[in-house]
Write an enzyme that holds these catalytic residues in place. Structure first.
Site, short mmCIF file in Angstrom:
data_model
loop_
_atom_site.label_atom_id
_atom_site.label_comp_id
_atom_site.label_asym_id
_atom_site.label_seq_id
_atom_site.Cartn_x
_atom_site.Cartn_y
_atom_site.Cartn_z
N ASP B 304 42.45 60.20 70.54
CA ASP B 304 41.98 58.99 69.88
C ASP B 304 43.18 58.30 69.26
O ASP B 304 44.06 58.93 68.69
CB ASP B 304 40.98 59.36 68.78
CG ASP B 304 39.61 59.63 69.37
OD1 ASP B 304 39.23 58.89 70.29
OD2 ASP B 304 38.95 60.59 68.94
N ASP B 521 30.27 61.92 70.11
CA ASP B 521 31.35 62.58 70.85
C ASP B 521 30.86 63.88 71.50
O ASP B 521 31.54 64.44 72.35
CB ASP B 521 32.49 62.97 69.90
CG ASP B 521 33.38 61.78 69.57
OD1 ASP B 521 33.44 60.86 70.42
OD2 ASP B 521 34.00 61.77 68.50
#
Lengths: 569, 681
Positions: B304, B521
């Site tokens: 990320d 996620d």
């Protein structure tokens, strides 16, 4: 040692390397099923034969089906050959009126030729009719070689294919290899040999009176046709008892060179087929590189050992200043004989142009070690390749971890199943060689066959079982192998040594073919460079060597050290 | 990489010794074929020795020594494993101490505030409990009502309390943590004994340890080699009889044990446990050894952007005024619009206005302004002050805002161009408008973490591809990707895009690692080969991943990969070392064994060992001692520096392959000298 001697070794390797590319390319086209220049001629034959046999050439086989087909086919070959050997007296083409073979010898011989071993517990010219030679032995020479190449193809598919459940079609591979590779090359090769003086006829013995006035029977027959496949197919079963030391099998230095080249030709080319199939020819070169390095060192060592005249033995006439000439043909000399011995044992050929029994301890140890290592140095057609891949898998598995990834070869993860199968295959040779040698050491029937006592006698037995289990077929001479004990135990060693390795290898091919391949990156172990070659060589020597070191110490090493120290072996 | 010394202040002698003895249980030994084989032949040798004592055969001292060292070999293997487990046990004990007898306020199923005190052990999934300030959370669960600060130091070691609240991505609480303020209602998600802490304890103790796939394959290889040496040794008596000699059983057994790969066999499970423990010391918990192994194999890292590649906040670096607007005017408007904006971005605008134009922050209360916080609908924030309407927001947001105004204005071309320029440079443009007039653009820049570029280069050398995941538009993403040095990026990524990317990579045969914390996620975490969930994340994310990072630091993915690789390298290095050792052992034992039959074989005694007996004993002693000597290496792991595979292989082969060939020659010679000096042979 002479400059000429070393030059012979260099020239040989150079010529071999020249052959690899064209032959490899040609065989790769066959491997993938592409057209080759012979297709217009042989395509219809191929299709016709397959149709006649009711085989759909497009059908792909699971590894187990491939293995079953191979086993069935070889069983058929065995039955046929055994039948011929047991009935040759009543069959045509028997000008010398030779009798049928005894059951034990026929069994041993049939197994021997079906397994590509060509161990010969008989003298060809005094045992086999022309029909048995041509229709029995030579046929198996072709088919056992084709079987080996087909298996190499199946294994290559295991590495090259991704996510499939099949490894090819045994019948198609067998037919193609025989039709396009073995038959055409052997046709030309046989003609060449005839031109060089090798006989090809159906004559009876020719009685002659020699210069010394002695009467001699000269045997002839369809020699050239058999000689060609004997070498090309790494079979090694000679038409004559003296094998390639006989002038009718191997008349000149040129034919000797041709023979040596043809032993390695297909085995070396298979590494190139492999490289092409996996899309990186360097992968094949690495395998061949490891093989040739081991080969050159072995050949050099043998040549050195045979050339040196040991001081302790200079009183023996055959051990002249030029080196150890006992058991060697003066036509070929020490260099070519040493080279031939190393080649024939590196490949699982077993043809000989000198008596390995007469080699010095060290010179004879190299051929013995070559066989014990599994004949992975180029090796028998197909067999050498998959033997080397077995070591490659183990090498990658042991050292591959050291790059920080779970081991993978050509992008395929090597996991428990592959290792299990590989270990199964690796265990076969020590089980057969050490097991049977240990048995022969203590039973009277085993000891009876020896020509020599002591360490040399031990080497003779060890060599015999190594040769059988490794499907080599060369003999250390010395051993009288035509007894029921040796016929049967050697036959078992040959049978197990061939098929108990082939079947696990096919299972590995199947397991690998089903895997997906991880694309290579800087993090994956490169298997096409010098480092891998060194690693592979080390694993072959350490793994193979450690297994057999005690037996080698009690055979050739004891002999050699005794010679060094002047003691009695 | 952090490593701790293997010599601890209080070495647990007694615990280790008793654990090693307990592991002599055949049911445990059989899990390790090499050591099992050693124990078997040691037993046989002991039995033979007993018989020899009765019959009074000579050489009893020699036999006794060999047998003792055979048993030491087995014990040393057990010691290695016990030591590795012991370190985990210490960690587990610390965890368990938090596991006091907890009582819980279980709310009645019917709802309402009625509760009953029950022991935490009686809680089942689905029960709802009330936890108030000062109390321990009785079990893993999901906050369904309320907000509280929670001290999670028992698990994370981090003393700063964290906020846990119902809904969103911060709703998971862990049993054994303490609520510091307020009260929350928690729905228990894991029954007593199966909670996060319990699993952690079990994992670090190695109780639930199963062989990993690679360990299993290696065990098969070692078992196969053991069988080969069974054949090699079993054939020797017959060969010896042929040669007219005799090999005593004890010597044969000594040869067998020294040849089989006892070194790696003894250390294999210790290496695996130590690898897990190294992760634990890094505050990462793996749910299985398999995950650690997979970490070494990772081909693609999904990272990320925020928090991993860039610092969490963007900073204003420039004011780009529209034509005809003074930069100071823009700065002032931007400053006013950001005064109430407590986000790091907002604060950085105020700071920039001050440093560039000397604009001091004004007293917000005195301005009698009406602040508009950022809202998801308008995607703008701003302030109404002195009759002026100040707004700041993304280009699209401001464009929409202008369009809705009565006269339907548009953004000037120059402002749009300026914004594009900022985006292309990897920044985030914020457009500032006053009373429906765009004044210009504030350039917000992502700040790339220091040293991250070098780490990506390192990863590339290791053959690992890095992919940056970001919600930014492709232009911005490309610029940041270039600056940070990642190999690829996924812009405007939604959770399902992540999942699709992982699947695509895996379809190519690659192994993917990622980290995540949110519930959305979870599918990607589950799909990834190595899914590292943040401890601060949701219960769903923690369940989906196969590792949990207690520090919630996404950068750790890189260390996790390194630890995985180190584990595998250690395993390979010791295997290679073990096999290479055999050469020297042969040179020690074979001449000793056969020299009576073929005296000429004495030339093979290249180490010039004192006598056949001393040679055999020295090899056996070396074989046992080398295990102890390598225990620290097995526990610490071999040194790992990121490098291409070829370099690593060359170096490790030189150290452990060649070293493994040479070391025993030296070691055996030294032991031989020592044994002779003491007079044991």
């Amino acid at each position: 040692m002479t400059f000429n001697g070393w030059l012979q070794i260099v020239v040989y390797v150079a010529l071999l390397l020249l052959l690899v590319r064209p032959l490899g390319g040609f065989m790769h086209r066959l491997y993938v099923g592409e057209r080759v220049w012979l297709t217009p001629l042989l395509g219809p034959v191929e299709r016709g034969m397959l149709r006649l046999a009711g085989i759909d050439g497009r059908e792909q086989q699971h590894w187990s089906a491939y293995a079953a087909a191979m086993l069935l086919f070889n069983l058929g070959g065995f039955v046929l050959l055994y039948g011929i050997l047991r009935t040759q007296a009543w069959l045509p083409l028997n000008p010398q009126h030779l009798p049928n073979l005894a059951p034990a010898l026929a069994f041993n011989t049939a197994i021997s030729f079906v397994t590509n071993t060509n161990w010969q517990a008989y003298g060809g010219e005094s045992t086999m009719s022309d029909l048995a030679q041509m229709g029995g032995l030579a046929v198996q020479n072709f088919l056992s070689a084709a079987t080996g190449i087909a298996l190499a193809f199946a294994l290559i598919r295991g590495f090259a294919c991704r996510g499939t459940t099949t490894v090819g079609n045994f019948w198609v591979d067998l037919t193609r290899v025989t039709l396009y590779v073995l038959l055409p090359i052997c046709l030309l090769y046989a003609l060449l040999l005839i031109a060089l003086g090798v006989p090809q006829n159906f004559s009876d013995y020719t009685p002659v009176t020699t210069l010394e006035g002695a009467r001699q029977l000269i045997a002839q027959g369809p020699v050239a046709s058999q000689e060609a496949i004997k070498m090309l197919g790494t079979n090694g079963g000679g038409f004559f008892n003296a094998n390639s030391a006989h002038p009718f099998e191997n008349p000149s230095a040129l034919s000797n060179l041709l023979q040596m080249l043809s032993i390695f030709a297909i085995g070396a080319a298979l590494t190139d087929v492999f490289g092409r199939a996996v899309g990186n020819r360097r992968q094949g070169h690495a395998i061949l590189g490891a093989m040739l390095l081991l080969f050159v060192v072995g050949a050099g060592l043998t040549y050195w050992a045979e050339s040196a005249a040991p001081s302790a033995l200079t009183h023996v006439t055959a051990l002249q200043a030029s080196g150890n000439l006992e058991g060697k043909e003066t036509r070929f000399g020490i260099a070519a004989s040493s080279l031939y011995a190393v080649i024939t044992t590196a490949a699982s050929c077993g043809a000989v142009d000198a008596m390995h029994d007469s080699f010095t301890a060290l010179g004879g140890a190299v051929p013995l070690l070559n066989i014990m290592l599994g004949e992975v140095i180029v090796g028998g057609v197909g067999a050498g390749f998959y033997g080397m891949m077995l070591y490659a898998l183990i090498a990658i598995f042991m050292a591959g971890l050291m790059v920080g990834r779970t081991p993978e070869y050509l992008g395929k993860k090597i996991e428990t199943r592959e290792i299990k199968l590989a270990m199964l295959a690796v265990l076969v040779a020590p089980l057969m060689i050490l097991g049977f040698t240990a048995l022969a050491c203590v039973v009277p029937a085993g000891l009876a066959g020896r020509l020599n006592d002591g360490a040399h006698g031990f080497s003779e037995m060890l060599y015999a079982y190594s040769s059988a289990a490794g499907n080599n077929g060369s003999a250390f001479a010395g051993l009288s192998a035509d007894s029921t004990f040796y016929d049967v135990t050697l036959a078992i060693a040959m049978l197990v040594g061939r098929f108990a390795i082939i079947v696990p290898m096919l299972a590995i091919a199947g397991a690998l073919a089903a895997k997906r391949a991880v694309p290579p990156s800087a993090g994956t172990l490169p298997s096409d460079g010098g480092l891998f070659v060194a690693l592979l060589i080390a694993v072959v020597l350490v793994f193979g060597g450690l297994t057999f070191l005690p037996s080698l110490v009690l055979g050739p090493v004891a002999e050699h050290t005794a010679m060094l120290t002047g003691g009695q072996p | 990489m952090k490593t701790t010394s293997t010599t601890q202040p209080h070495f647990p002698w007694r615990e280790t010794a008793s654990a090693a003895l307990r592991k002599l249980d055949p049911r445990q030994l059989i899990r390790n074929p090499v050591i099992f084989a050693t124990a078997l032949v040691a037993t046989a040798a002991t039995a033979l020795f007993a018989r020899d004592v009765m019959s009074g055969t000579a050489q009893l001292l020699f036999s006794a020594q060999i047998i003792a060292w055979l048993w030491f070999t087995v014990l040393f293997a057990n010691v290695a494993e016990a030591l590795a487990e012991g370190r985990g046990k210490a960690q587990a004990a610390a965890l368990r101490s938090t596991r006091q007898q907890t009582r819980a306020r279980r709310l009645a199923r019917s709802g309402g505030e009625a509760y009953a005190w029950v022991p935490a052990t009686e809680l089942r999934s689905g029960d709802v409990v009330q936890v108030e300030a000062g109390e321990l959370v009785p079990g893993d669960g999901e906050v369904i009502d309320g907000v509280a600060t929670v001290d999670e130091s028992a698990i994370t070691g981090e003393s700063a309390p964290v906020v846990r609240e119902s809904g969103g991505d911060r709703s998971a609480v862990t049993g054994g943590t303490r609520v510091l303020s307020d009260a929350i209602k928690v729905r228990i998600t894991a029954p007593a004994g199966a909670g996060f802490l319990d699993r952690m304890i079990a994992l670090v103790e190695g109780a639930a340890r199963q062989k990993t796939p690679n360990e299993m394959a290696l065990t098969v290889l070692l078992a196969g080699m053991t069988l080969i040496f069974v054949l090699a040794c079993a054939s020797i008596p017959s060969f010896a009889i042929y040669a007219g000699g005799k090999v005593s059983m004890i010597v044969l057994i000594a040869l067998f044990v020294t040849l089989i790969p006892t070194t790696i066999g003894a250390l294999l499970s210790a290496i695996g446990i130590a690898g897990m423990n190294r992760l634990v010391r890094f505050n990462v918990l793996a749910t299985s050894g398999r995950a650690v192994e997979a970490a070494g194999d990772v081909d693609t890292l999904l990272l990320d952007k925020t928090g991993t590649i860039t610092l969490g906040n963007r900073q204003a670096v420039a004011f780009l005024p529209a034509p005809g607007v003074d930069e100071r005017e823009l700065a002032e408007a931007a400053q006013l619009a950001s005064l109430a904006d407590e986000t790091p971005e907002g604060r950085s605008i105020v700071v920039l206005a001050k440093t560039r134009h000397g604009l001091r922050p004004r007293d917000v209360a005195a301005l009698r302004a009406r602040f508009l916080p950022f809202s998801a609908q308008t995607r703008m924030s701003g302030v109404d002050i002195d009759g002026h309407e100040l707004r700041k927001g993304a280009v699209d947001a401001v464009r929409d805002y202008l369009r809705t105004l009565a006269d339907g204005r548009v953004l000037p071309e120059a402002v749009v161009a300026g914004a594009d320029g900022v985006a292309k440079a990897g920044g985030t443009p914020l457009v500032v408008a006053r009373d429906g007039r765009a004044l210009g653009v504030v350039h917000l820049k992502d700040v790339i973490k220091g040293g991250i570029r070098e780490r990506f280069a390192e990863l590339r050398r290791m053959g690992i591809r890095t992919v940056m995941i970001t919600g930014d538009n492709p232009l911005t993403a490309a610029a940041i990707a270039a600056e940070a040095g990642v190999d690829d990026f996924l812009a405007q990524a939604r959770p399902e895009d992540k999942l699709a990317l992982i699947r695509a990579e895996q379809a190519d045969g690659k192994l993917v690692a990622m980290c995540g914390d949110g519930t959305n996620d979870a599918p990607a975490l589950a799909q990834a080969d190595v899914g590292v969930a943040m401890q601060t994340g949701t219960q769903a994310a923690r369940e989906a991943g196969n590792m949990v990072d207690l520090d919630s630091d996404p950068t750790k993915l890189i260390e996790i990969v390194a630890i995985g690789k180190q584990l595998l390298i250690t395993r390979g290095a010791l295997t290679t070392f073990s096999v290479a050792n055999d050469v020297a052992k042969y040179f020690a034992i074979l001449p000793a064994m056969f020299v009576t039959v073929y005296p000429s074989l004495a030339v093979l005694n290249i180490m010039h060992l004192h006598s056949p007996q001393s040679a055999i004993l020295s090899a056996t002693v070396f074989n046992a001692l080398i295990i102890l000597l390598l225990v620290p290496l097995a526990l610490r792991g071999v040194k790992y520096r990121p490098a291409p595979a070829a370099t690593l292989l060359a170096r490790n082969l030189a150290v452990y392959g060649v070293g493994g060939l040479v070391a025993p020659f030296v070691g055996i010679k030294l032991i031989d000298l020592a044994l002779c000096a003491i007079g044991l042979v």
